[in-house]
Motif scaffolding. Structure first.
Motif, mmCIF file in Angstrom:
data_model
loop_
_atom_site.group_PDB
_atom_site.id
_atom_site.type_symbol
_atom_site.label_atom_id
_atom_site.label_comp_id
_atom_site.label_asym_id
_atom_site.label_seq_id
_atom_site.Cartn_x
_atom_site.Cartn_y
_atom_site.Cartn_z
ATOM 1 N N ASP A 103 0.833 -1.204 0.000
ATOM 2 C CA ASP A 103 0.000 0.000 0.000
ATOM 3 C C ASP A 103 0.869 1.257 0.000
ATOM 4 O O ASP A 103 0.631 2.206 -0.757
ATOM 5 N N LEU A 143 -4.880 -7.031 -3.771
ATOM 6 C CA LEU A 143 -5.535 -6.390 -2.633
ATOM 7 C C LEU A 143 -4.905 -5.046 -2.277
ATOM 8 O O LEU A 143 -5.477 -4.291 -1.492
ATOM 9 N N ASP A 184 -3.712 -1.248 -2.145
ATOM 10 C CA ASP A 184 -4.506 -0.047 -2.426
ATOM 11 C C ASP A 184 -3.692 1.193 -2.059
ATOM 12 O O ASP A 184 -3.297 1.362 -0.903
ATOM 13 N N SER A 188 -4.113 -0.681 6.784
ATOM 14 C CA SER A 188 -3.889 -1.772 5.831
ATOM 15 C C SER A 188 -4.092 -3.124 6.507
ATOM 16 O O SER A 188 -4.716 -4.031 5.940
ATOM 17 N N ARG A 246 -7.783 -3.767 7.219
ATOM 18 C CA ARG A 246 -8.476 -4.112 5.977
ATOM 19 C C ARG A 246 -8.231 -5.568 5.596
ATOM 20 O O ARG A 246 -9.157 -6.294 5.218
ATOM 21 N N LEU A 247 -6.979 -6.022 5.715
ATOM 22 C CA LEU A 247 -6.639 -7.392 5.370
ATOM 23 C C LEU A 247 -7.292 -8.388 6.330
ATOM 24 O O LEU A 247 -7.815 -9.425 5.901
ATOM 25 N N CYS A 270 -10.019 -8.062 8.031
ATOM 26 C CA CYS A 270 -11.455 -8.142 7.764
ATOM 27 C C CYS A 270 -11.726 -9.008 6.527
ATOM 28 O O CYS A 270 -12.676 -9.799 6.510
ATOM 29 N N LEU A 271 -10.916 -8.878 5.503
ATOM 30 C CA LEU A 271 -11.060 -9.724 4.316
ATOM 31 C C LEU A 271 -10.834 -11.191 4.672
ATOM 32 O O LEU A 271 -11.569 -12.077 4.222
ATOM 33 N N PRO A 283 -16.923 -7.952 3.938
ATOM 34 C CA PRO A 283 -16.798 -7.246 2.654
ATOM 35 C C PRO A 283 -15.562 -6.356 2.632
ATOM 36 O O PRO A 283 -15.080 -5.902 3.679
ATOM 37 N N ALA A 284 -15.054 -6.100 1.442
ATOM 38 C CA ALA A 284 -13.863 -5.251 1.298
ATOM 39 C C ALA A 284 -14.188 -3.820 1.714
ATOM 40 O O ALA A 284 -15.166 -3.223 1.247
ATOM 41 N N THR A 344 -13.277 0.206 1.881
ATOM 42 C CA THR A 344 -12.631 1.188 1.019
ATOM 43 C C THR A 344 -11.820 2.170 1.853
ATOM 44 O O THR A 344 -12.361 2.802 2.761
#
Length: 319
Positions: free
Chosen positions: A169, A204, A206, A215, A218-219, A221-222, A227-228, A230
């Protein structure tokens, strides 16, 4: 705020005019100019000097820049070496690639010696061997360094998974290449260590992510099947108010905010957070706050907070 050199000259000997304090220098340079090592260390403790590497300092008033970082590296990197990995990312300007154990400003040195059979063994440098193509290396103010693209690929495959996504990222955020270009490099690393991880994480990555904890959250949670989210979603009102969210699921108005210690400790910071989150709630957003302790270990607490917030957001969205 860091003190300037004049503030501490009453307590310590004034640095000789011959000492290049406006550009990086070593303890040996200081000694040659008549300033003992203990004085340099005390000046650094007082904030008059900034340590760039172990044994390398610069005046605290000098602003960070690519040229300054390269000047510091040239003092400790052999002329036949290539700067790689974490140090290369730092040199390119992605300071958030520093390992979590680093103090945020002083990276460990990572170099590759191009001379066959030569490996560096000392406390300053971590070196190794790797195959580099001519296009993998560029010259930055007379210093050989892996390109931002090659640096991202190496860190993305060689670092631990969560550090790797944060690094990708951060490197994308530099703007030196885009994700499509990064994806185009995957084939060449076939059979090399960590390539599976790199192939998984590149799609993945961003460039909008602004901090490693965002970051990592976010990972995680995936990984948990959520859900992804933003990064850096902007919410605007008709009255011209604008709020930027760390992570969001806009379709159900879910916001996931990471509150680190750097910007959320002072009373003014907390009041600002309270005001903006109250406004978000008033227009239908569900706000989840994740703190540093929630991300520790396996991060299950952080994921649970987001999952619970998602359930509330969905219920709220339906009513």
């Amino acid at each position: 705020m860091l003190c300037t050199v004049p503030v501490v000259t009453a307590l310590f000997p004034r640095l000789p005019d011959g000492l290049p304090a406006a550009r990086p220098f070593t303890v040996a340079d200081a000694a040659a100019a008549g300033v003992p090592g203990w004085t340099v260390e005390r000046l650094a403790e007082r904030g008059a000097l900034r340590r760039m590497f172990a044994g390398v300092y610069v005046a605290a008033t000098e602003p960070e820049s690519l040229v300054l970082r390269a000047d510091a590296l040239r003092l400790v990197v052999p002329p036949d070496a290539v700067v790689v990995d974490e140090t290369a990312g730092w040199l390119h300007g992605a300071t958030r690639v520093l390992a979590p154990s680093a103090d945020g400003r002083t990276p460990r040195l990572h170099v590759f010696c191009r001379t066959p059979g030569r490996r560096l063994r000392n406390e300053l440098v971590d070196s190794g061997e790797r195959g580099l193509l001519p296009r993998d290396v560029e010259i930055v103010t007379a210093l050989r360094v892996t390109t931002a693209l090659r640096t991202a690929c190496d860190l993305g495959r060689l670092r631990r998974r969560e550090q790797a996504i944060a690094t990708l990222d951060s490197m994308l955020r530099l703007g030196a290449f885009d994700r499509a270009t990064l994806e185009g490099e995957l084939r060449r690393f076939g059979g090399m260590r960590g390539v599976r991880q790199l192939r998984e994480l590149v799609p993945l990555a961003d460039s909008r992510a602004e901090s490693p904890p965002e970051s990592v959250l976010r990972l995680r949670c995936l990984d948990a099947g959520l859900p992804a989210l933003t990064p850096q979603w902007v919410v605007r009102s008709g009255a011209g108010r604008e709020v930027r969210l760390d992570l969001a699921l806009p379709e159900v108005r879910l916001a996931a905010e990471y509150d680190g210690s750097q910007h959320h400790t002072l009373s003014a910071d907390r009041e600002h957070d309270r005001s903006r989150r109250a406004w978000l709630a008033s227009i239908g957003w569900t706000v989840v706050v994740v703190r540093r302790e929630d991300l520790r270990g396996d991060g299950r607490r952080a994921v649970d907070l987001v999952r619970q917030g998602l359930e509330r957001a969905i219920d709220r969205h339906r009513t």
